[in-house]
Enzyme design. Structure first.
Site, mmCIF file in Angstrom:
data_model
loop_
_atom_site.group_PDB
_atom_site.id
_atom_site.type_symbol
_atom_site.label_atom_id
_atom_site.label_comp_id
_atom_site.label_asym_id
_atom_site.label_seq_id
_atom_site.Cartn_x
_atom_site.Cartn_y
_atom_site.Cartn_z
ATOM 1 N N HIS A 158 -1.594 -4.390 4.517
ATOM 2 C CA HIS A 158 -1.500 -4.176 3.072
ATOM 3 C C HIS A 158 -1.883 -5.470 2.357
ATOM 4 O O HIS A 158 -1.105 -6.410 2.285
ATOM 5 C CB HIS A 158 -0.075 -3.774 2.711
ATOM 6 C CG HIS A 158 0.084 -3.209 1.326
ATOM 7 N ND1 HIS A 158 -0.872 -3.327 0.343
ATOM 8 C CD2 HIS A 158 1.103 -2.501 0.767
ATOM 9 C CE1 HIS A 158 -0.445 -2.735 -0.766
ATOM 10 N NE2 HIS A 158 0.756 -2.230 -0.522
ATOM 11 N N HIS A 161 -1.957 -4.734 -4.395
ATOM 12 C CA HIS A 161 -0.837 -4.441 -5.292
ATOM 13 C C HIS A 161 0.156 -5.582 -5.519
ATOM 14 O O HIS A 161 1.349 -5.361 -5.673
ATOM 15 C CB HIS A 161 -0.093 -3.191 -4.804
ATOM 16 C CG HIS A 161 -0.937 -1.962 -4.926
ATOM 17 N ND1 HIS A 161 -0.619 -0.781 -4.307
ATOM 18 C CD2 HIS A 161 -2.098 -1.744 -5.594
ATOM 19 C CE1 HIS A 161 -1.562 0.126 -4.584
ATOM 20 N NE2 HIS A 161 -2.451 -0.453 -5.361
ATOM 21 N N TYR A 163 1.318 -8.035 -3.706
ATOM 22 C CA TYR A 163 2.164 -8.600 -2.661
ATOM 23 C C TYR A 163 1.476 -9.823 -2.058
ATOM 24 O O TYR A 163 0.470 -10.308 -2.573
ATOM 25 C CB TYR A 163 2.519 -7.527 -1.639
ATOM 26 C CG TYR A 163 3.348 -6.429 -2.265
ATOM 27 C CD1 TYR A 163 4.639 -6.686 -2.710
ATOM 28 C CD2 TYR A 163 2.828 -5.158 -2.463
ATOM 29 C CE1 TYR A 163 5.400 -5.691 -3.315
ATOM 30 C CE2 TYR A 163 3.577 -4.157 -3.072
ATOM 31 C CZ TYR A 163 4.861 -4.439 -3.497
ATOM 32 O OH TYR A 163 5.609 -3.460 -4.105
#
Length: 343
Positions: A158, A161, A163
């Protein structure tokens, strides 16, 4: 000879081969909006989702946010066994999405987050890269514990977004002056080091990455998202990972779909592997994205939660159950994930 009426071919529902994986259609199940429920709820939800189709699914594995599943300890790895078994029993393909929240940390109040001001020291970064490597290894090597032909089929890193990885990528939040800050190449270094470490650990055919160059989640925006997305797409080719999963420019913030002059098409053309898109898709624009070559696969989150039989409904062009956004991020064992009508 009588002529039979042929069912129109729907591009979104055609088979696709992604590396070693044969997908029965091109509409994929997203990461279940961070999977806040308990393991029991998660297991039941996945059983429902896989009762009628064989999409690719991404659970979310992280720490630092309450009630989210992890894959750091032996106990956590073992807890995934019934979930993975339920997915594979239905012929599903199962990728873990692993991430680190970075400066977005929890203060102890559910869903009230604070931005941490502490910055990783340069000498701490290799340990974070190694954490991703270990999580990926746990996801794949769980086969040793379970004595099964395989556990998770792969890992999605990931990098989106707001992070940790995204915090390194974006110039409006990355103010480092070392080799991980400043130039575009430097800001992308951390993400690519993680990709390389994970790919070397579990194999390139089992690795994907999610990116959101145009998004401004958690105040992590970039002054030139087109250049950022294109650089990452081109750089990922060096590692031959199986897919790149990008969020559409129209999804700049959580849940808000807006008009945008930008496109992911340059990134799609630059990346050599399978290209996934996500962000506000419905049936018609999912079909259009595949038909016009803007993507190989389309990822659905909200609509898959409220419609576990989504591919069937898309095939029949049947009405969809409306989703309830208020119940997406809860730890309720029933409401929000398994209570939607399912034939």
């Amino acid at each position: 000879m009588s002529e039979e009426k042929q069912t129109p071919r729907i591009p979104l529902l055609t088979p696709y081969k992604m590396g070693p994986f044969n997908l029965s259609h091109r509409g994929l199940t997203a990461m279940f909006l961070s999977l806040m429920p308990s393991y029991i709820t998660l297991r039941e939800q996945l059983k429902v989702v896989f009762s009628s189709q064989k999409p690719l699914v991404f659970p979310t594995l992280l720490k630092d946010i309450p009630n989210t599943p992890g894959i750091w300890t032996k106990e956590q790895v073992e807890a995934w066994k019934p979930i993975v078994d339920a997915v594979h029993a239905k012929g599903g393909i199962f990728f873990c999405q692993i991430w680190h929240v970075g400066r977005v940390s929890n203060r102890g109040v559910f869903y009230v987050f604070a931005f941490c001001v502490l910055r990783l020291r340069t000498d701490e970064i290799p340990q974070i890269v190694n954490d991703f490597r270990v999580a990926a290894r746990n996801a794949i090597e769980a086969v040793i514990l379970f004595l099964k032909p395989k556990c998770f089929d792969g890992v999605e890193i990931h990098g989106a977004h707001g992070y940790l990885i995204d915090q390194f990528l974006k110039d409006q939040v990355n103010d480092r002056t070392d080799q991980y800050g400043g130039s575009l190449e430097n800001r992308c270094r951390f993400a690519l080091e993680i990709v390389e470490a994970v790919a070397n650990e579990i194999g390139v055919e089992r690795v994907g990455i999610r990116l959101s160059p145009f998004a401004d989640y958690a105040q992590a925006g970039d002054s030139n998202p087109e250049a950022l997305g294109l650089y990452m797409a081109e750089s990922l080719n060096k590692y031959n990972i199986v897919y790149c999963h990008m969020v559409e420019p129209r999804m700049k913030t959580v849940g808000e779909k807006c008009e945008s002059p930008h496109s992911l098409l340059p990134m799609r053309k630059a990346f050599n592997g399978t290209f996934l898109v996500a962000g506000g898709y419905d049936r018609e624009d999912g079909i259009k994205a595949i038909a016009e070559g803007h993507a190989d696969l389309v990822v659905y989150g909200r609509w898959f939660i409220s419609n576990p039989d989504l591919p069937k409904r898309f095939k029949l062009n049947a009405p969809l159950n409306p989703y309830n956004r208020d119940t997406f991020y809860t730890d309720d064992p029933v409401i929000g994930y398994t209570d939607y009508p399912f034939p």
